[in-house]
Design a protein around this motif. Structure first.
Motif, short mmCIF file in Angstrom:
data_model
loop_
_atom_site.label_atom_id
_atom_site.label_comp_id
_atom_site.label_asym_id
_atom_site.label_seq_id
_atom_site.Cartn_x
_atom_site.Cartn_y
_atom_site.Cartn_z
N HIS A 115 0.92 -0.82 -0.48
CA HIS A 115 0.65 0.35 -0.15
C HIS A 115 0.63 1.26 0.55
N HIS A 116 0.96 1.85 -1.21
CA HIS A 116 1.61 3.00 -1.28
C HIS A 116 1.05 4.46 -0.44
N ILE A 117 1.95 5.21 0.04
CA ILE A 117 1.61 6.16 1.33
C ILE A 117 1.95 7.58 0.58
N PHE A 118 1.44 8.22 -0.27
CA PHE A 118 1.93 9.40 -1.08
C PHE A 118 2.39 10.71 -0.03
#
Length: 289
Positions: free
Chosen positions: A178-181
């Motif tokens: 899960h990418h956290i931008f």
């Protein structure tokens, strides 16, 4: 009599063919030696190896010992270099095994030396003795040799910790990432923006006052607009439009929306400015200041 005389060579040829086709690989003059590091010549354990006759007692290999095997490979009764000559170690409990290749000359004389460092850690920590077998084989119809030769007992140094086995790399499905931008940049507080806007607006009257003090001539404004209204209008209009582009970027636009608009307005400013400056130069040449 002719038939009988011809049958004798054929019989001999058939027997020779059967002997060649029935040849098998093997070895002779084989010895296995275990010698400790720093021991003198002749020290250590030495046993003779024979085909199809494994040693009755296990060979013990210590942490500082070197296992050395010398033999002569042969095909049938002829000493010959095979395509493959290995010493194979196998753990009967786990089924793990490894092989060590002999260095064999064209004359069939082969040699192999190894220590505990050459043996994989999985076999060094085996709970039972390792079964050692000799493998001699090559291309052709000759029967390969693969028989047990002896058993080997690994004697580890009590002061040396056991070598742990690492888990092998397995390729498969990994957990979802899960990418956290990074969040979009936010504008500074409105009070700060209003403060600097007021400073910029307050500088405009000061700028106009300095122009009037230095003798700026606004009487040529109508003449300039009359000679080149399009170029002067585009030049000053593009400057104001560029300020609007910066305002939109500051409030709502992102960089990808701002760059195309700024490039288009900048091109208009460049083209309009060239023609406007040409008109100013023409007035300067006729003495209008």
């Amino acid at each position: 009599m002719r038939f009988s005389a011809l049958g004798i060579p054929l019989f001999i040829l058939a027997e020779a063919t059967s002997l060649v086709s029935g040849a098998a690989w093997g070895f002779s003059d084989a010895t296995v030696t275990v010698q400790s590091k720093g021991a003198g010549v002749g020290a250590g354990t030495k046993e003779k190896l024979a085909e199809n006759q494994p040693l009755s007692q296990a060979i013990q290999l210590g942490a500082s010992d070197t296992l050395k095997i010398i033999l002569t490979t042969k095909e049938g009764n002829t000493a010959k270099r095979p395509h493959q000559a290995f010493l194979n170690f196998k753990d009967a409990g786990t089924g793990l095994e490894t092989s060590f290749a002999f260095t064999v000359k064209d004359s069939g004389k082969g040699k192999l030396e190894l220590t505990q460092k050459d043996i994989p850690s999985q076999l060094l920590t085996a709970s039972s003795d390792l079964a050692a077998s000799l493998i001699v084989a090559s291309f052709g119809s000759s029967t390969p040799y693969n028989k047990a030769a002896f058993t080997i007992k690994i004697k580890r140094d009590s002061g040396e910790p056991l070598i742990g086995t690492e888990e092998p790399m397995r390729y498969g499905k990994l957990p979802e990432i899960h990418h956290i931008f990074k969040s979009d940049p936010k504008s500074p507080p409105r009070i700060i923006s209003l403060f600097f806007t007021a400073i910029v607006l307050a500088a405009l009257p000061v700028l106009l006052g300095i122009w009037l003090f230095l003798g700026a001539n606004v009487n040529h404004l109508s003449k300039a607009l009359g000679n080149s209204p399009v170029s002067h209008g585009l030049f000053f209009g593009s400057i104001l439009t560029m300020e609007g582009v910066f305002f939109m970027y500051y409030t709502t636009w992102n960089l990808f929306q701002t760059l195309p608009a700024a490039a288009a307005v900048g091109l208009i400013t460049f083209l309009g400015g060239i023609r406007a400056l040409s008109e100013v130069q023409e007035r300067r040449l006729v003495g209008l200041r």
